[in-house]
Write a protein that holds these residues in place. Sequence first.
Motif, PDB file in Angstrom:
ATOM      1  N   UNK A 158      -8.671   0.521  63.775  1.00 49.21           N
ATOM      2  CA  UNK A 158      -8.835  -0.933  63.793  1.00 49.21           C
ATOM      3  C   UNK A 158      -8.449  -1.468  65.178  1.00 49.21           C
ATOM      4  N   UNK A 159      -8.811  -2.638  65.589  1.00 49.01           N
ATOM      5  CA  UNK A 159      -9.702  -3.554  64.883  1.00 49.01           C
ATOM      6  C   UNK A 159     -11.181  -3.151  64.980  1.00 49.01           C
ATOM      7  N   UNK A 160     -11.963  -3.771  64.087  1.00 49.83           N
ATOM      8  CA  UNK A 160     -13.390  -3.469  64.051  1.00 49.83           C
ATOM      9  C   UNK A 160     -14.212  -4.680  64.464  1.00 49.83           C
ATOM     10  N   UNK A 161     -13.529  -5.690  64.972  1.00 48.33           N
ATOM     11  CA  UNK A 161     -14.221  -6.902  65.412  1.00 48.33           C
ATOM     12  C   UNK A 161     -13.584  -7.275  66.745  1.00 48.33           C
TER      13      UNK A 161
END
Lengths: 312, 439
Positions: A11-14
Motif C-alpha cells: 500500500x498505498x494503491x492510490x
Amino acid sequence: MDSSKLLMSSSPHQFHRDNTSRIMLEVLMALAPAAVLAVFFFGVRALWIMLVSIAAAVGTEALIQKLTGRPITISDCSAAITGLLLAFSVPASLPLWMVAIGAAIAIAIGKAVFGGLGHNPFNPALVGRAVLLASWPAQMTAWVEPFTFLTTATPLAALGLESAQTSYGALFLGAVPGSLGETSALAIIAGGLYLLWRKIIDWRIPAGYIGTVAIFTWIFGGEGLCGGDPLFHVLSGAVLLAAFFMATDMVTSPVTKLGRLIMGIGCGLITSVIRLWGAYPEGVTYAVLIMNALTPLIDRYTQPRRFGGVTR
Amino acid sequence: MTRAKTFVGGTYPAHNKDRTKAQPIALAPVPEVLIYPLCQHIGAPCEPLVAVGDRVLRGQKIADSTAKICAPIHSSVSGKVIAIEPRPHPNGQSTMAIVVENDGLDETVAPFVEPKGLDELSPAEIVEIVREAGIVGLGGAAFPTHFKLVPPPHAKIEMVILNGAECEPYLTCDHRTMVEKPELVVQGLRILMKALGVNQGYIGVEVNKPDAIAALSSACAAYSGIQVVPLQVKYPQGSEAQLIKAVTGRELPAKKLPADVGVIVNNVGTAAAVAEAVQTGLPLMERVVTISGSMVERPQNLLVRIGTTFGDLLTECGLKGQPGKIINGGPMMGMTVGTIDVPVTKGVTGILALSEAESCQLEVGPCIRCGRCVDVCPMFLLPVFLGQFAERGMLDKAEEYHILDCQECGCCSYVCPARRPLVQNIRLAKSGVLAKRHQ
Ligand code: SF4
Ligand code: SF4
C-alpha cells in the motif's frame, strides 16, 4: 479471471496526481511570464540566450547520462529549468558561447557529478552563474539598457556609484538594466504566486527572504538607523527571482517547515550584508549557495517534534 | 453546526465513494462452502472445537482459545465441517482454517445468553457477551473488543469515541451502517459506555457523510452525554491517534494506548455488532463489506456471512474483465491478495478490484526533496530520511528519527512525486528495528 495476473504490491494503491515531471513543468510555466518580458525588453537576443542556455543544459545532461550509461531523464524538465534560470541571471550582452559554457558547467559540475537530479547540494544554475562570474567578470556585469542596448550600470550598481535613483515603477515593470529575468518584479511575482497557489513552493522561503531583505535594508541601508529604502532593495536585482525560484529549489533547500523559514531568512541576511557592505553590488548568488551548503545541517536541527512526543 | 474538527498534517486522496454511498446495503448470497481461518483477529489464534465430519449449526462456536487476547469464531451457516487445513488468508499468508459445507437450512443455535435490557446488564456481563459473540474491531484492525473493555487498572477511562470517520477512499460500509442503523450504533455506544462506566460518548464522522451525521444526531438526541462530532474530510482522520486529537484535543503520547489518555475508541460497525449481540444473544456471523473499484460492474455494500470468499462476492457484483489488483481493504492501507479464494474475515472492510492501468508498477524516480512527505506526515516524522535510512539499512539512525512512531498510514507514499516506496521501506525497517530489540 486469472489470479496469476494479479499484481501484488505494498500500500498505498492510490497516488497524488503530481509527479516530478509535472512539478518541473509547472515551474517552467511559472517562469514563462518573465521570459516573455525579457524578450520584450531585450529583444531577440534574450530569446537566443534562453534557447542556447536551455539547449546546452539539456544537451549536457543527455550526453553525460549517455556516456555514463544511465537512463536519459531529460524529459523530467529539470535540466531545462536550470538552463532557463541561468539565462535569467546573465546580462543580455553576454556572448552566446559563454552562455553555453555556463549552462554546461551548471549541469556537469552543479548536478551530474553528484549523481544527477536530487543529489546535488547546490543550485546548479547558481553554480553556473558563479563560475561565469569568476571567469568573465567584465562580460557578466556588462549590463545593457532595455530597448537601446547601451551599456550601463544596473540600478543596484548605480546606487553604489552615484545617487541616480531608479523609479519604483520602472523597477516593478522591468524597464531597467539587469540580467534577463531579474528585472521585472511583476513577471517574477506573477510566476511566484502561481507556484504558491499550486503549493509547489512553500511561502516560508520567499516570505522569509523578501521580508528579511526589506527589514535589514530599511534598518541599515540608509543614513543612520531605519533610513533605508526597502522597496528599492526588494525590487532591484535578483532578490525576487532568487526568493521565488532559486532559494525555493526543492533539491537544495530544507525539507522541514522551520528549516525553510530559516533558509529564507538566511538568504535575506547574507544578500543584504553583501549588498550593503560587500565588494559586489549583488549578493543573491552567494547568499543562496551558502544557504544551500547549510541545508543538511538545517534539516538535521529542525526536526519537528513528533506527534505524541509530549513529555508526561 | 460547529466547525468540523481535525488534526495537523494528512492529505486529501480522491474519495471514490460516490458509486456505493447512496445504495442501501444488500444481502449477499450465502455460498455453498465457507472458510473460517482460525485467526481472524489480532492476538493468539483459536483452536478448533469441531472435527472434520461434524455437523455445525449457524452461530455455533467452532474455535476458541484460552488466551487473553483472542476472540472465538462461529459458523455463519449450518452444515458439515469438510476440512480443517491451511487455506490462504486475506492478509496474504496461509493459515489453518475450518471449512464448512453449507446445508442451506440455516439451523441456528439457541441464544447463548437471554436477551436483557441495558439497565439490567452489569459491565461484567457485557464484557462476557462481547467476548462470547467473538466481536473484534470491524474497522479493519480486528482487535478483540472485549479486551478493550477491561482497561488496565491505572487508566482512568472518561469517554468512548466511536470511529465513523471512514477516511479510506472507496469504503462506504460504515457510512451505510450509520445511515441505515443509527439506533443500533447509538445503542452499541451506550452498551460500551456502560461496560466502561463512563457517561461521555462521541461519534466522530467526516462531514462528507451529512446523512450519517443527521441520522446519528437524531438517534442520540434522547440521550444526554452522547454527541456526534463532525470531522473534516482528511486522510487519515480515522486513525486512532488522529481521531482522538480531533475529538478531544488530546495528543496520544508515543507508545501509549488510548486508555492512557482516558479514551476507548471503537468503530461504528463494531458498536452496531455489540448492540446486535446483546439484543439477540447470537454471535457475530456477518458484516458489511464494500465491493468497489473500477473493474466492478455493480459496486455496492453487501451484508456478507463471514467465511464467504472474495470470489463469491466479486461474482455477485460482476467483474468487467481481468483486474490488475484486488485489494483487501481500502487503497491507502489495504493489502493486495494473490487469489480470490480468500474468505471475508471479521476485519475485511472492503474488496476493491482495480484495473490493470491503475495497477501498473510505478516508475520510481530520485527523491527531489520536495518535502511533501514531511508536510503530510500526521506523526510529524521525516519520511524522506526514514525512507533513506531504511533503504540503506541504517536502523539505528532510523530509530533515532522515531521510525517506530510511523503508523504506516501511507500519506507519504501517496504524495511523493517521485513515487518513492516510502512506507514500504519504512515498514521493513520497522520490523528490522523490532527484531534487533528482541535479540
Ligand atoms: S515526497 Fe518523495 S520526493 Fe518529496 S521529499 Fe519526500 S521522498 Fe523526496
Ligand atoms: S512516515 Fe509513517 S506515519 Fe508518516 S506519513 Fe509515512 S506512513 Fe504515515
